[in-house]
Design an enzyme around this catalytic site. Structure first.
Site, PDB file in Angstrom:
ATOM      1  N   ASP A  82       1.209   5.002   0.276  1.00  0.00           N
ATOM      2  CA  ASP A  82       0.412   6.118   0.528  1.00  0.00           C
ATOM      3  C   ASP A  82       0.759   7.686  -0.586  1.00  0.00           C
ATOM      4  OD1 ASP A  82      -0.821   4.829   2.546  1.00  0.00           O
ATOM      5  OD2 ASP A  82       1.314   4.618   3.420  1.00  0.00           O
TER       6      ASP A  82
ATOM      7  N   CYS B  81      24.793   9.057   0.774  1.00  0.00           N
ATOM      8  CA  CYS B  81      25.860   9.554   1.009  1.00  0.00           C
ATOM      9  C   CYS B  81      26.209  10.731   1.929  1.00  0.00           C
ATOM     10  CB  CYS B  81      26.398  10.190  -0.344  1.00  0.00           C
ATOM     11  SG  CYS B  81      26.603   8.949  -1.770  1.00  0.00           S
TER      12      CYS B  81
ATOM     13  N   SER C 279      26.476   1.002  -3.548  1.00  0.00           N
ATOM     14  CA  SER C 279      25.370   0.171  -3.822  1.00  0.00           C
ATOM     15  C   SER C 279      25.938  -1.126  -3.913  1.00  0.00           C
ATOM     16  CB  SER C 279      24.846   0.401  -5.470  1.00  0.00           C
ATOM     17  OG  SER C 279      25.994   0.472  -6.143  1.00  0.00           O
TER      18      SER C 279
ATOM     19  N   HIS D 226      19.611  10.306  -2.777  1.00  0.00           N
ATOM     20  CA  HIS D 226      21.121  10.806  -3.132  1.00  0.00           C
ATOM     21  C   HIS D 226      21.086  11.975  -1.922  1.00  0.00           C
ATOM     22  CE1 HIS D 226      22.299   8.456  -6.379  1.00  0.00           C
ATOM     23  NE2 HIS D 226      20.949   8.396  -6.836  1.00  0.00           N
TER      24      HIS D 226
ATOM     25  N   GLU E 184       0.960  -1.296  -0.158  1.00  0.00           N
ATOM     26  CA  GLU E 184       0.215   0.167  -0.243  1.00  0.00           C
ATOM     27  C   GLU E 184       1.036   1.303   0.077  1.00  0.00           C
ATOM     28  OE1 GLU E 184      -2.783   0.150   2.889  1.00  0.00           O
ATOM     29  OE2 GLU E 184      -3.784  -2.085   2.591  1.00  0.00           O
TER      30      GLU E 184
END
EC number: 2.6.1.-
Length: 395
Positions: free
Chosen positions: A120, A206, A234, A164, A118
Site C-alpha cells: 500500500d 534495537c 540478525s 533500526h 499488495e
C-alpha cells in the site's frame, strides 16, 4: 405471645439467611456477566505492517515484514484489512539474484514475496507523517481506500514495525525518526477517536522496549525484541544473496505462528515465550499493564486471525450450475426477473474442516438468584411488619 414472638424471630432469621444465600448466588451471576463483558467483543481485525529501512543491506527488515504479512493473510485477515508499508523494493533490486522474490529461509526455501502481495505504501511514501496519518485517520479525502485504516471501536489492530532504532526512537529510511512520545500520542488519538478496541504492538529493533515505555492509552499490549541498551540481532546469513535473511526475534515468532490455525486456542502467554535469550541473544520484553484482559485469556487469533473463520485455498474451483435450479419462468413484460431459487454453490466448495463460529452472547437479563433474593427480602419485610400470625390470610 412469647411463642409468637419466637416464631417471628425464627422466621426473620431464616429469611435473612435465605437472603444472604440468594444474594451470594446473584453476586456470582453478576461476576459471570462482568467477565463476559470484559471479553474481547471485537467484530473485525486489522493489521498495519511497517518496514522503515531502505538499501540492500537491510534486506532482512523487508523479509521480516513480508513474513508477518504472509502469516496474517494465511490466518484469514484479507488485504482489504492490511496496510503494508515497505520502504524499499528488494524484489526488484538489481542486486537480487532471484528477481521478484524475497526469501526468509536459507537455501531460498520460502519466498514471502508471492504473486498476491499488495503493497500500500512503498519507497519514499513510507514516512513518519504518512504512518501517523494512517493511524489517526488524518488523511486527504483523495487517499484511496487501500491506503486507509478504516477501523472502529470494535476493531482489534496488530501493529508490527521493524527497522533500526535506539533508546526512544525508530528511524525511517535513515532520514527521520519517530519517537516513543509521538507514537504514544498517536495511540491516544486513536483511543479518543474510537479507532480501536484492543491494540497489539510488536517491534523488532534495537532497544525496542524503549518504544512502549511512554504508552498510556488503555487496551494496549506491547512486545519488543530487545530491552533498553540491547541490540536486536540478525539471523540466517545467506551467501547466495550476501545478506542476512531475517532478524532473530521475528524468525522465531514466525516459526511459532506457522503452527497456528484459525481454530487454535493458543494464547498470548505462549507468544511471550517463543524467543528466550538463549535463542534471541537479546532479551525480548512485553508490557501488559494497560491491557484489561489477562494475556492467558487472549487468543493469538484475536489479533493475527480473522474474526470470520475462513479457509484459504489455491485450488481452482469450477462451480456447476444446476439445470433444475436455473429453470425459471419470466414474465413477458419483465426482462430481469430474479431466479426462483438461489444457486447453492456453497455445497460444491471443498471445505476440509468446518470451524463453527462462537454463538453470540445473549443480551443481559436479571439472573435467577437476583429474583429469588428479591422474594426473600419481601418475605422478611412482611414478617418484620406483620408477624407469622398473618400468614393464614396469604394462604
Amino acid at each position: 405471645m412469647a411463642v409468637t414472638d419466637s416464631l417471628s424471630r425464627a422466621a426473620s432469621t431464616l429469611a435473612a439467611v435465605l437472603l444472604l444465600s440468594f444474594g451470594s448466588v446473584a453476586a456470582s451471576h453478576i461476576e459471570d456477566q462482568a467477565e463476559q463483558f470484559f471479553r474481547s467483543g471485537h467484530t473485525n481485525n486489522w493489521a498495519v505492517l511497517v518496514c522503515t529501512s531502505r538499501f540492500w543491506f537491510n534486506y532482512r527488515h523487508v523479509a521480516n515484514t513480508l513474513s508477518v504479512y504472509r502469516s496474517v493473510k494465511r490466518l484469514g485477515i484479507p488485504d482489504s484489512h492490511i496496510v503494508l508499508m515497505l520502504a524499499d523494493d528488494m524484489a526488484c533490486n538489481p542486486r537480487n539474484p532471484k528477481p521478484a522474490t524475497v526469501f526468509s529461509h536459507k537455501n531460498m526455501e520460502l519466498n514471502v514475496y508471492g504473486d498476491d502481495v499488495e503493497v500500500d505504501y512503498r519507497s519514499y511514501e513510507v514516512t513518519v507523517e504518512n504512518f501517523l496519518r494512517v493511524l489517526t485517520g488524518r488523511i486527504p479525502p483523495s487517499t484511496p481506500r487501500s491506503k486507509r485504516l478504516l477501523s472502529d471501536d470494535r476493531s482489534n489492530i496488530l501493529i508490527y514495525m521493524t527497522g533500526h532504532g535506539g533508546n526512544g526512537f525508530l528511524k525511517f529510511q535513515d532520514s527521520e525518526e519517530i519517537t516513543n512520545i509521538e507514537l504514544a500520542d498517536a495511540f491516544e488519538q486513536m483511543w479518543q477517536k474510537r479507532r480501536y478496541n484492543e491494540l497489539l504492538f510488536i517491534i523488532d529493533t534495537c532497544q525496542g522496549a524503549s518504544m512502549y515505555e511512554r504508552f498510556y492509552s488503555p487496551n494496549i499490549m506491547a512486545l519488543a525484541s530487545s530491552q533498553v541498551g540491547e541490540d536486536s540481532l540478525s539471523h540466517q546469513p545467506d551467501p547466495a544473496i550476501g545478506v542476512h535473511l531475517m532478524d532473530r526475534y521475528t524468525f522465531y515468532v514466525l516459526e511459532f505462528l506457522e503452527e497456528i490455525n484459525p481454530a487454535s486456542q493458543t494464547n498470548m502467554n505462549d507468544l511471550f515465550q517463543v524467543c528466550p535469550k538463549s535463542l534471541c541473544v537479546s532479551t525480548p520484553g512485553h508490557r501488559t499493564d494497560l491491557f484489561q484482559r489477562d494475556p492467558k485469556n487472549v487468543l493469538i487469533t484475536d489479533f493475527f486471525g480473522s474474526v470470520r473463520k475462513v479457509e484459504i485455498t489455491t485450488e481452482t474451483i469450477k462451480l456447476q450450475q444446476d439445470s433444475e435450479i436455473m429453470e425459471s419462468s419470466y414474465k413477458e413484460d419483465q426482462m430481469d426477473e430474479e431466479l426462483m431459487e438461489p444457486l447453492k454453490y456453497a455445497e460444491q466448495l471443498p471445505v476440509a474442516q468446518i470451524i463453527h463460529q462462537k454463538p453470540k452472547l445473549k443480551d443481559w437479563h436479571p439472573p435467577g438468584g437476583f429474583i429469588l433474593g428479591l422474594w426473600a427480602l419481601i418475605i422478611m419485610v412482611f414478617f418484620k411488619t406483620y408477624g407469622i400470625k398473618h400468614m393464614k390470610f396469604i394462604f
